[in-house]
Design an enzyme around this catalytic site. Structure first.
Site, PDB file in Angstrom:
ATOM      1  N   GLY A  11       0.820  -1.221   0.000  1.00  0.00           N
ATOM      2  CA  GLY A  11       0.000   0.000   0.000  1.00  0.00           C
ATOM      3  C   GLY A  11       0.843   1.255   0.000  1.00  0.00           C
ATOM      4  N   ILE A  12       2.063   1.165  -0.521  1.00  0.00           N
ATOM      5  CA  ILE A  12       2.979   2.324  -0.487  1.00  0.00           C
ATOM      6  C   ILE A  12       2.461   3.477  -1.337  1.00  0.00           C
ATOM      7  N   GLN A  15      -2.337   6.949   0.664  1.00  0.00           N
ATOM      8  CA  GLN A  15      -2.094   8.108   1.541  1.00  0.00           C
ATOM      9  C   GLN A  15      -1.043   7.788   2.611  1.00  0.00           C
ATOM     10  N   ASP A  16      -1.305   6.751   3.408  1.00  0.00           N
ATOM     11  CA  ASP A  16      -0.413   6.438   4.529  1.00  0.00           C
ATOM     12  C   ASP A  16       0.945   5.943   4.044  1.00  0.00           C
ATOM     13  N   LEU A  88      -0.138  -2.055   4.735  1.00  0.00           N
ATOM     14  CA  LEU A  88      -1.108  -0.967   4.552  1.00  0.00           C
ATOM     15  C   LEU A  88      -1.994  -1.197   3.325  1.00  0.00           C
ATOM     16  N   ALA A  90      -4.852  -2.394   0.930  1.00  0.00           N
ATOM     17  CA  ALA A  90      -6.234  -2.824   1.161  1.00  0.00           C
ATOM     18  C   ALA A  90      -7.159  -2.208   0.129  1.00  0.00           C
ATOM     19  N   SER A  92      -9.783  -0.159   0.567  1.00  0.00           N
ATOM     20  CA  SER A  92      -9.971   0.552   1.836  1.00  0.00           C
ATOM     21  C   SER A  92     -11.254   1.374   1.883  1.00  0.00           C
ATOM     22  N   SER A 133      -8.448  -1.205  11.829  1.00  0.00           N
ATOM     23  CA  SER A 133      -9.295  -0.016  11.671  1.00  0.00           C
ATOM     24  C   SER A 133     -10.368   0.102  12.743  1.00  0.00           C
ATOM     25  N   GLU A 135     -13.208   0.857  12.079  1.00  0.00           N
ATOM     26  CA  GLU A 135     -14.420   0.269  11.483  1.00  0.00           C
ATOM     27  C   GLU A 135     -14.752  -1.084  12.113  1.00  0.00           C
ATOM     28  N   TYR A 156     -15.964  -4.422   4.499  1.00  0.00           N
ATOM     29  CA  TYR A 156     -14.615  -3.919   4.804  1.00  0.00           C
ATOM     30  C   TYR A 156     -14.275  -4.168   6.275  1.00  0.00           C
ATOM     31  N   ARG A 191      -5.317  12.543   0.941  1.00  0.00           N
ATOM     32  CA  ARG A 191      -6.423  11.605   1.110  1.00  0.00           C
ATOM     33  C   ARG A 191      -7.092  11.333  -0.239  1.00  0.00           C
TER      34      ARG A 191
HETATM   35  P1  NDP Z   1      -5.481   4.129   0.516  1.00  0.00           P
HETATM   36  O1  NDP Z   1      -6.765   3.669  -0.053  1.00  0.00           O
HETATM   37  O2  NDP Z   1      -5.018   5.524   0.263  1.00  0.00           O
HETATM   38  O3  NDP Z   1      -4.319   3.141   0.025  1.00  0.00           O
HETATM   39  C1  NDP Z   1      -4.529   1.772  -0.115  1.00  0.00           C
HETATM   40  C2  NDP Z   1      -3.295   1.149  -0.725  1.00  0.00           C
HETATM   41  O4  NDP Z   1      -3.526  -0.253  -0.918  1.00  0.00           O
HETATM   42  C3  NDP Z   1      -2.931   1.720  -2.108  1.00  0.00           C
HETATM   43  O5  NDP Z   1      -1.535   1.777  -2.208  1.00  0.00           O
HETATM   44  C4  NDP Z   1      -3.480   0.673  -3.045  1.00  0.00           C
HETATM   45  O6  NDP Z   1      -2.867   0.650  -4.310  1.00  0.00           O
HETATM   46  C5  NDP Z   1      -3.153  -0.583  -2.253  1.00  0.00           C
HETATM   47  N1  NDP Z   1      -3.863  -1.770  -2.718  1.00  0.00           N
HETATM   48  C6  NDP Z   1      -5.172  -1.882  -3.031  1.00  0.00           C
HETATM   49  N2  NDP Z   1      -5.449  -3.126  -3.455  1.00  0.00           N
HETATM   50  C7  NDP Z   1      -4.280  -3.808  -3.391  1.00  0.00           C
HETATM   51  C8  NDP Z   1      -3.917  -5.125  -3.745  1.00  0.00           C
HETATM   52  N3  NDP Z   1      -4.804  -6.006  -4.247  1.00  0.00           N
HETATM   53  N4  NDP Z   1      -2.628  -5.513  -3.561  1.00  0.00           N
HETATM   54  C9  NDP Z   1      -1.719  -4.626  -3.096  1.00  0.00           C
HETATM   55  N5  NDP Z   1      -2.004  -3.367  -2.773  1.00  0.00           N
HETATM   56  C10 NDP Z   1      -3.273  -2.964  -2.933  1.00  0.00           C
HETATM   57  O7  NDP Z   1      -5.550   3.842   2.079  1.00  0.00           O
HETATM   58  P2  NDP Z   1      -4.868   4.653   3.310  1.00  0.00           P
HETATM   59  O8  NDP Z   1      -3.482   5.002   2.950  1.00  0.00           O
HETATM   60  O9  NDP Z   1      -5.824   5.694   3.756  1.00  0.00           O
HETATM   61  O10 NDP Z   1      -4.890   3.535   4.444  1.00  0.00           O
HETATM   62  C11 NDP Z   1      -3.802   2.619   4.602  1.00  0.00           C
HETATM   63  C12 NDP Z   1      -4.294   1.366   5.306  1.00  0.00           C
HETATM   64  O11 NDP Z   1      -4.829   1.715   6.572  1.00  0.00           O
HETATM   65  C13 NDP Z   1      -5.414   0.618   4.577  1.00  0.00           C
HETATM   66  O12 NDP Z   1      -5.245  -0.746   4.847  1.00  0.00           O
HETATM   67  C14 NDP Z   1      -6.677   1.117   5.245  1.00  0.00           C
HETATM   68  O13 NDP Z   1      -7.711   0.165   5.143  1.00  0.00           O
HETATM   69  C15 NDP Z   1      -6.183   1.276   6.671  1.00  0.00           C
HETATM   70  N6  NDP Z   1      -6.859   2.267   7.483  1.00  0.00           N
HETATM   71  C16 NDP Z   1      -6.976   3.559   7.015  1.00  0.00           C
HETATM   72  C17 NDP Z   1      -7.532   4.526   7.799  1.00  0.00           C
HETATM   73  C18 NDP Z   1      -7.691   5.925   7.331  1.00  0.00           C
HETATM   74  O14 NDP Z   1      -8.469   6.677   7.935  1.00  0.00           O
HETATM   75  N7  NDP Z   1      -6.972   6.360   6.298  1.00  0.00           N
HETATM   76  C19 NDP Z   1      -8.009   4.213   9.172  1.00  0.00           C
HETATM   77  C20 NDP Z   1      -7.782   2.838   9.564  1.00  0.00           C
HETATM   78  C21 NDP Z   1      -7.223   1.911   8.748  1.00  0.00           C
HETATM   79  P3  NDP Z   1      -3.349   1.656  -5.507  1.00  0.00           P
HETATM   80  O15 NDP Z   1      -2.709   2.983  -5.216  1.00  0.00           O
HETATM   81  O16 NDP Z   1      -2.841   0.992  -6.719  1.00  0.00           O
HETATM   82  O17 NDP Z   1      -4.858   1.729  -5.422  1.00  0.00           O
HETATM   83  P1  GDR Z   2     -15.054   5.801   6.521  1.00  0.00           P
HETATM   84  O1  GDR Z   2     -14.683   7.105   5.682  1.00  0.00           O
HETATM   85  O2  GDR Z   2     -16.206   5.066   5.949  1.00  0.00           O
HETATM   86  O3  GDR Z   2     -15.185   6.247   7.945  1.00  0.00           O
HETATM   87  O4  GDR Z   2     -13.767   4.894   6.304  1.00  0.00           O
HETATM   88  P2  GDR Z   2     -15.498   7.959   4.618  1.00  0.00           P
HETATM   89  O5  GDR Z   2     -14.801   9.251   4.519  1.00  0.00           O
HETATM   90  O6  GDR Z   2     -15.747   7.202   3.358  1.00  0.00           O
HETATM   91  O7  GDR Z   2     -16.931   8.147   5.341  1.00  0.00           O
HETATM   92  C1  GDR Z   2     -17.046   8.813   6.597  1.00  0.00           C
HETATM   93  C2  GDR Z   2     -18.519   9.046   6.903  1.00  0.00           C
HETATM   94  O8  GDR Z   2     -19.035  10.024   5.978  1.00  0.00           O
HETATM   95  C3  GDR Z   2     -20.305   9.584   5.525  1.00  0.00           C
HETATM   96  N1  GDR Z   2     -20.595  10.211   4.224  1.00  0.00           N
HETATM   97  C4  GDR Z   2     -19.902  10.021   3.099  1.00  0.00           C
HETATM   98  N2  GDR Z   2     -18.802   9.291   2.832  1.00  0.00           N
HETATM   99  C5  GDR Z   2     -18.304   9.326   1.563  1.00  0.00           C
HETATM  100  N3  GDR Z   2     -17.179   8.624   1.279  1.00  0.00           N
HETATM  101  N4  GDR Z   2     -18.882  10.053   0.593  1.00  0.00           N
HETATM  102  C6  GDR Z   2     -20.006  10.818   0.798  1.00  0.00           C
HETATM  103  O9  GDR Z   2     -20.515  11.465  -0.101  1.00  0.00           O
HETATM  104  C7  GDR Z   2     -20.539  10.800   2.127  1.00  0.00           C
HETATM  105  N5  GDR Z   2     -21.589  11.413   2.708  1.00  0.00           N
HETATM  106  C8  GDR Z   2     -21.618  11.065   3.985  1.00  0.00           C
HETATM  107  C9  GDR Z   2     -20.177   8.075   5.471  1.00  0.00           C
HETATM  108  O10 GDR Z   2     -21.461   7.466   5.422  1.00  0.00           O
HETATM  109  C10 GDR Z   2     -19.390   7.812   6.750  1.00  0.00           C
HETATM  110  O11 GDR Z   2     -20.266   7.727   7.830  1.00  0.00           O
HETATM  111  C11 GDR Z   2     -12.457   5.438   6.377  1.00  0.00           C
HETATM  112  C12 GDR Z   2     -11.557   4.617   5.454  1.00  0.00           C
HETATM  113  O12 GDR Z   2     -10.300   5.265   5.351  1.00  0.00           O
HETATM  114  C13 GDR Z   2     -11.332   3.222   5.988  1.00  0.00           C
HETATM  115  O13 GDR Z   2     -10.335   2.558   5.218  1.00  0.00           O
HETATM  116  C14 GDR Z   2     -10.855   3.337   7.448  1.00  0.00           C
HETATM  117  O14 GDR Z   2     -10.648   2.063   7.996  1.00  0.00           O
HETATM  118  C15 GDR Z   2     -11.875   4.118   8.269  1.00  0.00           C
HETATM  119  O15 GDR Z   2     -11.990   5.412   7.707  1.00  0.00           O
HETATM  120  C16 GDR Z   2     -11.438   4.267   9.724  1.00  0.00           C
END
Ligand code: NDP
Ligand code: GDR
Length: 339
Positions: A11-12, A15-16, A88, A90, A92, A133, A135, A156, A191
């Protein structure tokens, strides 16, 4: 262990992954990342760290691979011999997981055990971080901490719970140094554009520039504990430097509703949210997570991590960044994602 520490990040390109790469490179690590094959460039978030592949002393290496390809993971681990693995990668997006439950289970859930098993098969001595997460807590009421009952509300969340327990199980079964970071929502100018915070701050920039008039959202009553991603990758790293492996909640402890976040973001640009906000039921989820608010006191006690940026400041910094990005785009300037 080699003199220079090596980290492997799945997941490099996310975002993270980009913030964690910056952090580890600054600490002198050699960083290896798993990148999915794509028909177009998917390394935009890493471009500002790009190193010429012909440079002898390069410290950032990208490898094609996928969490659905177990053999590739074994080969990569054998080749890289990392000291630390950060999982990282997923599918996601929570809403998307309802449309692609099978795929989400495969990548986000089974992908974790594939990687853990690859560590065993490759026989590498490494520490393992799992991106768990908030979640997973789903409908359990806030504040949530390490003792809160899990009750996921999406494919998820279910898949992440599988990854969480797989990580615990490999720690208990094989003595692997494997830790779960249970991270609450964290955001940044990097993000993904379809997560709600970035969707809002991009819309603010476009509305302020006269390019858009309406913003369509789903459930604006959902409450989230939004922190700043650049700070959260520090928590991941600290978890793997800790004396013992474990499972830790990471969040700010403060929260607002989606409407609150939008109000702050619009007001920061001198706009009135109510003039632009529209409802679209397409963005609702079949089951919603109403409120997530972290109690991260154990992480602070164990390794001194505490959030500095809270959601109101985060909303403002994201609006400022999206307005700058839009200005650059409109002026035809090269946009580099080192924000
Ligand atoms: P992103 O969606 O920004 O990044 C996800 C990464 O996973 C991308 O690099 C993506 O690649 C890669 N990926 C997707 N599918 C595959 C696959 N089949 N094989 C290998 N890599 C894959 O997520 P974030 O950076 O926001 O989050 C990082 C991790 O933390 C995730 O696992 C997420 O579920 C978890 N998380 C995130 C939170 C948040 O609020 N951001 C909170 C809690 C947990 P590509 O760029 O090609 O799509
Ligand atoms: P979340 O993030 O589901 O918490 O997962 P997201 O920003 O998608 O939704 C947060 C809340 O906003 C409400 N919502 C909307 N969401 C999106 N995406 N688009 C809309 O138009 C919209 N309107 C309202 C959603 O219903 C939700 O309640 C994120 C991801 O990064 C996960 O990978 C991670 O694990 C969790 O945060 C913690």
């Amino acid at each position: 262990m080699s003199a220079t520490k090596k980290a492997l990040i799945t997941g490099i390109t996310g975002q993270d992954g980009s913030y964690l790469s910056e952090l580890l490179l600054a600490k002198g690590y050699e960083v290896h990342g798993l990148v999915r094959r794509s028909s177009s460039f998917n390394t935009e978030r890493l471009d500002h760290m790009f190193q010429d592949p012909h440079e002898v002393s390069r410290t950032l290496w990208l490898h094609h691979g996928d969490l659905t390809d177990g053999t590739g993971l074994v080969n990569l681990l054998r080749e890289v011999q990392p000291d630390e693995v950060y999982n990282l990668g997923a599918q996601s997006h929570v809403r998307v997981s309802f449309d692609m439950p099978d795929y989400t289970a495969d990548v986000t859930g089974a992908g974790t055990i594939r990687l853990l098993e690859a560590i065993r098969a490759a026989d590498v001595e490494t520490r393992f971080y799992q991106a768990s997460s908030s979640e997973m807590f789903g409908s359990s009421p806030p504040p949530q901490n390490e003792d809160t009952v899990f009750h996921p509300r999406s494919p998820y969340g279910v898949a992440k719970l599988f990854g969480y327990w797989a990580t615990v199980n490999y720690r208990e079964s094989y003595g692997l140094f494997a830790s779960n970071g249970i991270l609450f929502n964290h955001e940044s100018p990097r993000r993904g554009e379809t997560f709600v915070t970035r969707k809002i701050t991009r819309a603010v920039a476009r509305i302020a520039a006269g390019l858009q008039t309406e913003l369509f959202l789903g459930n604006v009553d959902a409450v989230r504990d939004w922190g700043y991603a650049a700070e959260y990758v520090e928590a991941m790293w600290r978890m793997l430097q800790h004396d013992t492996p474990g499972d830790w909640v990471i969040g700010t402890g403060t929260a607002g509703s989606v409407r609150d976040f939008a109000e702050v973001a619009f007001a920061h640009a001198g706009l009135d949210l109510d003039k632009h906000l529209r409802y679209d039921r397409r963005y609702n989820r079949p089951a919603e997570v109403d409120a997530l608010v972290a109690d991260a006191s154990r992480a602070e006690a164990a390794f001194g991590w505490k959030a500095s940026t809270h959601w109101e400041d985060l909303a403002k910094l994201m609006v400022d960044a999206d307005r700058r990005i839009l200005e650059d785009e409109l002026a035809g300037r090269l946009v580099r994602i080192d924000r």
